[in-house]
Write a protein that holds these residues in place. Structure first.
Motif, PDB file in Angstrom:
ATOM      1  N   ILE A  27      61.350  21.314   3.124  1.00  9.90           N
ATOM      2  CA  ILE A  27      62.202  22.495   2.971  1.00  9.90           C
ATOM      3  C   ILE A  27      63.633  22.117   2.593  1.00  9.90           C
ATOM      4  O   ILE A  27      64.267  22.774   1.776  1.00  9.90           O
ATOM      5  N   VAL A  28      64.138  21.026   3.189  1.00  8.30           N
ATOM      6  CA  VAL A  28      65.527  20.651   2.863  1.00  8.30           C
ATOM      7  C   VAL A  28      65.613  19.852   1.550  1.00  8.30           C
ATOM      8  O   VAL A  28      66.687  19.439   1.141  1.00  8.30           O
ATOM      9  N   GLU A  29      64.475  19.656   0.902  1.00  9.46           N
ATOM     10  CA  GLU A  29      64.391  18.914  -0.362  1.00  9.46           C
ATOM     11  C   GLU A  29      64.943  17.504  -0.202  1.00  9.46           C
ATOM     12  O   GLU A  29      65.954  17.142  -0.807  1.00  9.46           O
ATOM     13  N   PHE A  30      64.262  16.726   0.618  1.00  9.66           N
ATOM     14  CA  PHE A  30      64.752  15.398   0.986  1.00  9.66           C
ATOM     15  C   PHE A  30      64.997  14.475  -0.209  1.00  9.66           C
ATOM     16  O   PHE A  30      65.831  13.599  -0.149  1.00  9.66           O
ATOM     17  N   GLU A  31      64.304  14.698  -1.342  1.00  5.98           N
ATOM     18  CA  GLU A  31      64.421  13.754  -2.477  1.00  5.98           C
ATOM     19  C   GLU A  31      65.861  13.614  -2.942  1.00  5.98           C
ATOM     20  O   GLU A  31      66.268  12.574  -3.438  1.00  5.98           O
ATOM     21  N   LYS A  32      66.631  14.694  -2.802  1.00  9.17           N
ATOM     22  CA  LYS A  32      67.967  14.653  -3.407  1.00  9.17           C
ATOM     23  C   LYS A  32      68.984  13.834  -2.602  1.00  9.17           C
ATOM     24  O   LYS A  32      70.069  13.571  -3.087  1.00  9.17           O
ATOM     25  N   PHE A  33      68.608  13.417  -1.384  1.00  6.70           N
ATOM     26  CA  PHE A  33      69.577  12.708  -0.556  1.00  6.70           C
ATOM     27  C   PHE A  33      69.498  11.189  -0.740  1.00  6.70           C
ATOM     28  O   PHE A  33      68.416  10.631  -0.825  1.00  6.70           O
ATOM     29  N   ASP A  34      70.665  10.560  -0.789  1.00 10.79           N
ATOM     30  CA  ASP A  34      70.712   9.097  -0.852  1.00 10.79           C
ATOM     31  C   ASP A  34      70.463   8.517   0.534  1.00 10.79           C
ATOM     32  O   ASP A  34      69.825   7.481   0.673  1.00 10.79           O
ATOM     33  N   ASP A  35      71.023   9.173   1.554  1.00  7.21           N
ATOM     34  CA  ASP A  35      70.941   8.676   2.933  1.00  7.21           C
ATOM     35  C   ASP A  35      70.821   9.841   3.897  1.00  7.21           C
ATOM     36  O   ASP A  35      71.266  10.943   3.581  1.00  7.21           O
ATOM     37  N   PHE A  36      70.295   9.552   5.080  1.00 12.91           N
ATOM     38  CA  PHE A  36      70.319  10.527   6.178  1.00 12.91           C
ATOM     39  C   PHE A  36      71.111   9.937   7.335  1.00 12.91           C
ATOM     40  O   PHE A  36      70.880   8.782   7.717  1.00 12.91           O
ATOM     41  N   ILE A  37      72.024  10.727   7.890  1.00 11.96           N
ATOM     42  CA  ILE A  37      72.686  10.317   9.125  1.00 11.96           C
ATOM     43  C   ILE A  37      72.210  11.272  10.216  1.00 11.96           C
ATOM     44  O   ILE A  37      72.360  12.494  10.093  1.00 11.96           O
ATOM     45  N   ILE A  38      71.598  10.718  11.235  1.00 11.01           N
ATOM     46  CA  ILE A  38      71.079  11.542  12.333  1.00 11.01           C
ATOM     47  C   ILE A  38      72.078  11.459  13.483  1.00 11.01           C
ATOM     48  O   ILE A  38      72.339  10.369  14.008  1.00 11.01           O
ATOM     49  N   ILE A  39      72.635  12.627  13.840  1.00  8.58           N
ATOM     50  CA  ILE A  39      73.673  12.631  14.869  1.00  8.58           C
ATOM     51  C   ILE A  39      73.088  13.121  16.184  1.00  8.58           C
ATOM     52  O   ILE A  39      72.397  14.145  16.215  1.00  8.58           O
ATOM     53  N   SER A  40      73.383  12.389  17.242  1.00 11.75           N
ATOM     54  CA  SER A  40      72.802  12.757  18.525  1.00 11.75           C
ATOM     55  C   SER A  40      73.774  12.550  19.667  1.00 11.75           C
ATOM     56  O   SER A  40      74.544  11.598  19.670  1.00 11.75           O
TER      57      SER A  40
ATOM     58  N   GLU B  43      82.171   8.334 -16.470  1.00 13.04           N
ATOM     59  CA  GLU B  43      80.922   8.303 -15.702  1.00 13.04           C
ATOM     60  C   GLU B  43      81.102   7.675 -14.325  1.00 13.04           C
ATOM     61  O   GLU B  43      80.478   8.088 -13.360  1.00 13.04           O
ATOM     62  N   GLN B  44      81.984   6.671 -14.267  1.00  9.15           N
ATOM     63  CA  GLN B  44      82.208   5.984 -12.990  1.00  9.15           C
ATOM     64  C   GLN B  44      82.682   6.941 -11.909  1.00  9.15           C
ATOM     65  O   GLN B  44      82.411   6.752 -10.742  1.00  9.15           O
ATOM     66  N   ASN B  45      83.444   7.962 -12.313  1.00  7.56           N
ATOM     67  CA  ASN B  45      83.971   8.898 -11.330  1.00  7.56           C
ATOM     68  C   ASN B  45      83.104  10.127 -11.139  1.00  7.56           C
ATOM     69  O   ASN B  45      83.530  11.094 -10.536  1.00  7.56           O
ATOM     70  N   SER B  46      81.902  10.120 -11.709  1.00  7.26           N
ATOM     71  CA  SER B  46      81.057  11.296 -11.503  1.00  7.26           C
ATOM     72  C   SER B  46      79.642  10.916 -11.076  1.00  7.26           C
ATOM     73  O   SER B  46      78.709  11.691 -11.236  1.00  7.26           O
ATOM     74  N   ILE B  47      79.490   9.725 -10.514  1.00  5.68           N
ATOM     75  CA  ILE B  47      78.174   9.309 -10.013  1.00  5.68           C
ATOM     76  C   ILE B  47      77.863  10.127  -8.750  1.00  5.68           C
ATOM     77  O   ILE B  47      78.662  10.139  -7.811  1.00  5.68           O
ATOM     78  N   PRO B  48      76.734  10.852  -8.724  1.00  2.00           N
ATOM     79  CA  PRO B  48      76.477  11.707  -7.557  1.00  2.00           C
ATOM     80  C   PRO B  48      76.081  10.905  -6.312  1.00  2.00           C
ATOM     81  O   PRO B  48      75.395   9.896  -6.407  1.00  2.00           O
ATOM     82  N   LEU B  49      76.582  11.364  -5.190  1.00  2.00           N
ATOM     83  CA  LEU B  49      76.213  10.775  -3.897  1.00  2.00           C
ATOM     84  C   LEU B  49      75.973  11.929  -2.931  1.00  2.00           C
ATOM     85  O   LEU B  49      76.833  12.802  -2.765  1.00  2.00           O
ATOM     86  N   ASN B  50      74.780  11.965  -2.348  1.00  2.00           N
ATOM     87  CA  ASN B  50      74.407  13.060  -1.444  1.00  2.00           C
ATOM     88  C   ASN B  50      73.992  12.497  -0.100  1.00  2.00           C
ATOM     89  O   ASN B  50      73.003  11.767  -0.010  1.00  2.00           O
ATOM     90  N   ILE B  51      74.762  12.841   0.934  1.00  2.00           N
ATOM     91  CA  ILE B  51      74.459  12.332   2.269  1.00  2.00           C
ATOM     92  C   ILE B  51      74.069  13.504   3.158  1.00  2.00           C
ATOM     93  O   ILE B  51      74.817  14.488   3.264  1.00  2.00           O
ATOM     94  N   ALA B  52      72.890  13.397   3.776  1.00  2.00           N
ATOM     95  CA  ALA B  52      72.425  14.466   4.666  1.00  2.00           C
ATOM     96  C   ALA B  52      72.853  14.156   6.086  1.00  2.00           C
ATOM     97  O   ALA B  52      72.681  13.034   6.564  1.00  2.00           O
ATOM     98  N   ILE B  53      73.416  15.163   6.755  1.00  2.00           N
ATOM     99  CA  ILE B  53      73.797  15.000   8.161  1.00  2.00           C
ATOM    100  C   ILE B  53      72.892  15.924   8.972  1.00  2.00           C
ATOM    101  O   ILE B  53      72.916  17.144   8.785  1.00  2.00           O
ATOM    102  N   THR B  54      72.095  15.349   9.834  1.00  2.00           N
ATOM    103  CA  THR B  54      71.174  16.167  10.599  1.00  2.00           C
ATOM    104  C   THR B  54      71.228  15.780  12.085  1.00  2.00           C
ATOM    105  O   THR B  54      71.893  14.825  12.465  1.00  2.00           O
ATOM    106  N   GLY B  55      70.535  16.523  12.909  1.00  2.00           N
ATOM    107  CA  GLY B  55      70.559  16.280  14.358  1.00  2.00           C
ATOM    108  C   GLY B  55      70.497  17.614  15.088  1.00  2.00           C
ATOM    109  O   GLY B  55      70.669  18.670  14.474  1.00  2.00           O
ATOM    110  N   GLU B  56      70.253  17.538  16.385  1.00  2.00           N
ATOM    111  CA  GLU B  56      70.060  18.765  17.159  1.00  2.00           C
ATOM    112  C   GLU B  56      71.323  19.608  17.249  1.00  2.00           C
ATOM    113  O   GLU B  56      72.437  19.101  17.034  1.00  2.00           O
ATOM    114  N   SER B  57      71.138  20.866  17.624  1.00  2.00           N
ATOM    115  CA  SER B  57      72.270  21.788  17.709  1.00  2.00           C
ATOM    116  C   SER B  57      73.323  21.285  18.709  1.00  2.00           C
ATOM    117  O   SER B  57      72.972  20.826  19.801  1.00  2.00           O
ATOM    118  N   GLY B  58      74.569  21.350  18.294  1.00  2.00           N
ATOM    119  CA  GLY B  58      75.667  20.970  19.180  1.00  2.00           C
ATOM    120  C   GLY B  58      75.950  19.480  19.233  1.00  2.00           C
ATOM    121  O   GLY B  58      76.848  19.027  19.942  1.00  2.00           O
TER     122      GLY B  58
END
Ligand SMILES: Nc1nc2c(ncn2[C@@H]2O[C@H](COP(=O)(O)OP(=O)(O)OP(=O)(O)O)[C@@H](O)[C@H]2O)c(=O)[nH]1
Ligand SMILES: [Mg+2]
Length: 398
Positions: free
Chosen positions: A116-129, A37-52
């Motif tokens: 729409i992106v189903e935010f509940e499933k993410f542990d964190d959001f990284i906003i890149i700018s 179980e220790q090696n299968s704990i899910p981690l979901n990180i969303a990477i978002t930000g404007e195009s380019g």
């Protein structure tokens, strides 16, 4: 090293009782399940930000994959991220980085976008700018905050800023970085974010600037059961991160000898112990993945440098790095290392037994196996350090 009085994780609460009742099979089953179980704990990180802004490039760098490689997120100066795409970590598929299109690209308001992106499933959001945070990024951050999720701002392409500033006669890297950081924070405050966390990053040079600070912050703010999950997928950006991985792996070694299922253990030739080779092969493969010294990780790393796979592997000392970890191969290495380990075991046999109530007969096998795993861990950690230094020397110029 942890001692006999350390408390067990709650998942292992019944193990002590099982051992006291001499029910080693029940104890082994619980421990094996815990390790799995220790090696299968899910981690979901969303990477978002404007195009380019550099989302896909960041994802590839984080996963240690070249932008051109198969399985990489496509990157370009023209718009490429148009739908939500999951990228699994190549060594730990329980960890996913999600490449999200920017709000501007989707033309949805922040609230709808998150739905729409189903935010509940993410542990964190990284906003890149780049080069400055835009209003859309801030609206999104505010909505993420409202949804009680964590977000971090990454100001990308810092290498460009440093190269640009370099031309000035009174150039100081420190001053340039401080100014960019302060400008970002001020702008975000003006746009309504109270205490923004801003990290200056170059995806071409993760070992520079604030990426390690980002890593530490993400790790600290994750729930405790997910911290090691993040740590093991982190690229080796510094000697400290390799040491941290080593400490985390070391703290679990004591469970492996006890996790041998009844009947699955076989004797190690030349030593008076029996081990569950399949279980230990899993441990060694995990070490290799976390340190990035398994064959596929080394291939990926060499593709990101100007050197060849052979150049990188030249510094390796452990027979278990850059190798296929089969049960037979592991047994041969165990037998060789066992001769060294056996000498040390005699001194330590009675001194370090981590779970109270462990049957005395198991003690010797336990200590020998722990010792072997520790020897392997130390060698692989050393190899990870040498490979890291070698890769720095072979770094590609962009
Ligand atoms: N110098 C420099 N260039 C970067 C960095 N990160 C990304 N880039 C460049 O910026 C351009 C856009 O990068 P992408 O990663 O494709 O950006 P994106 O945010 O995924 O863009 P879309 O998919 O269109 O939304 C590419 O030419 C990258 O090489 C960086 O850290 N430093
Ligand atoms: Mg993209």
């Amino acid at each position: 090293m942890e001692g006999p009085n350390d408390s067990c994780p709650k998942e292992l609460a019944g193990v002590e009782g099982d051992l006291k009742n001499n029910d080693t099979a029940a104890a082994a089953a619980k421990i094996e399940q815990y390790l799995k179980e220790q090696n299968s704990i899910p981690l979901n990180i969303a990477i978002t930000g404007e195009s380019g802004s550099g989302k896909s490039t960041f994802i590839n760098a984080f996963r240690g994959i070249c932008d051109e490689e198969e399985g990489a997120a496509p990157t370009s100066v023209t718009e490429t991220t148009s739908k939500v795409t999951p990228y699994l970590h190549p060594n730990y598929p329980n960890v996913t980085l999600w490449d999200l299109p920017g709000i501007d690209t989707t033309k949805f308001p922040a609230k709808k976008y998150l739905k729409i992106v189903e935010f509940e499933k993410f542990d964190d959001f990284i906003i890149i700018s780049d080069p400055r945070f835009r209003e859309n990024d801030v609206k999104l951050a505010q909505e993420i905050q409202r949804m009680k999720k964590k977000f971090y701002f990454v100001r990308s392409k810092i290498d460009n800023d440093i190269n640009g500033a370099h031309r000035k006669t009174d150039f100081s890297e420190e001053r340039t970085l401080t100014k960019i950081r302060e400008d970002c924070v001020q702008r975000l405050r003006e746009l309504g974010i109270e205490s923004p966390q801003v990290f200056l990053v170059s995806s071409f040079d993760l070992q520079m600037y604030d990426f390690s600070l980002l890593q530490e912050t993400l790790e600290r703010e994750l729930p405790s059961n997910k911290r090691d999950t993040l740590l093991f997928v982190m690229p080796n950006i510094s000697p400290e991160i390799i040491n941290k991985k080593k400490t985390a792996l070391q703290s679990k070694i004591k469970y492996y000898p006890l996790g041998s299922a009844a009947g699955a253990a076989v004797p190690v030739p030349g030593l008076s112990v029996a081990v569950d080779v399949a279980l230990l092969a899993g441990a060694v493969a995990h070490f290799g993945h976390a340190f990035g010294v398994d064959i596929p990780s080394l291939r990926r790393l060499s593709a990101r440098t100007d050197g060849s796979h052979t150049d990188l592997c030249a510094v390796i000392i452990s027979p278990l790095a850059a190798s296929e970890i089969s049960k037979e191969f592991l047994m041969r290495v165990f037998t060789q290392l066992g001769c060294t380990a056996a000498l040390i075991v005699a001194e330590e046999a009675s001194q370090w037994i981590p779970i109270v109530g462990i049957p005395v007969a198991m003690g010797l096998s336990f200590t020998t196996t722990s010792k072997l795993l520790n020897l392997i861990l130390n060698q692989l950690a050393e190899d990870a350090q040498s490979v890291f230094e070698r890769a720095l020397g072979l770094k590609k110029s962009h």
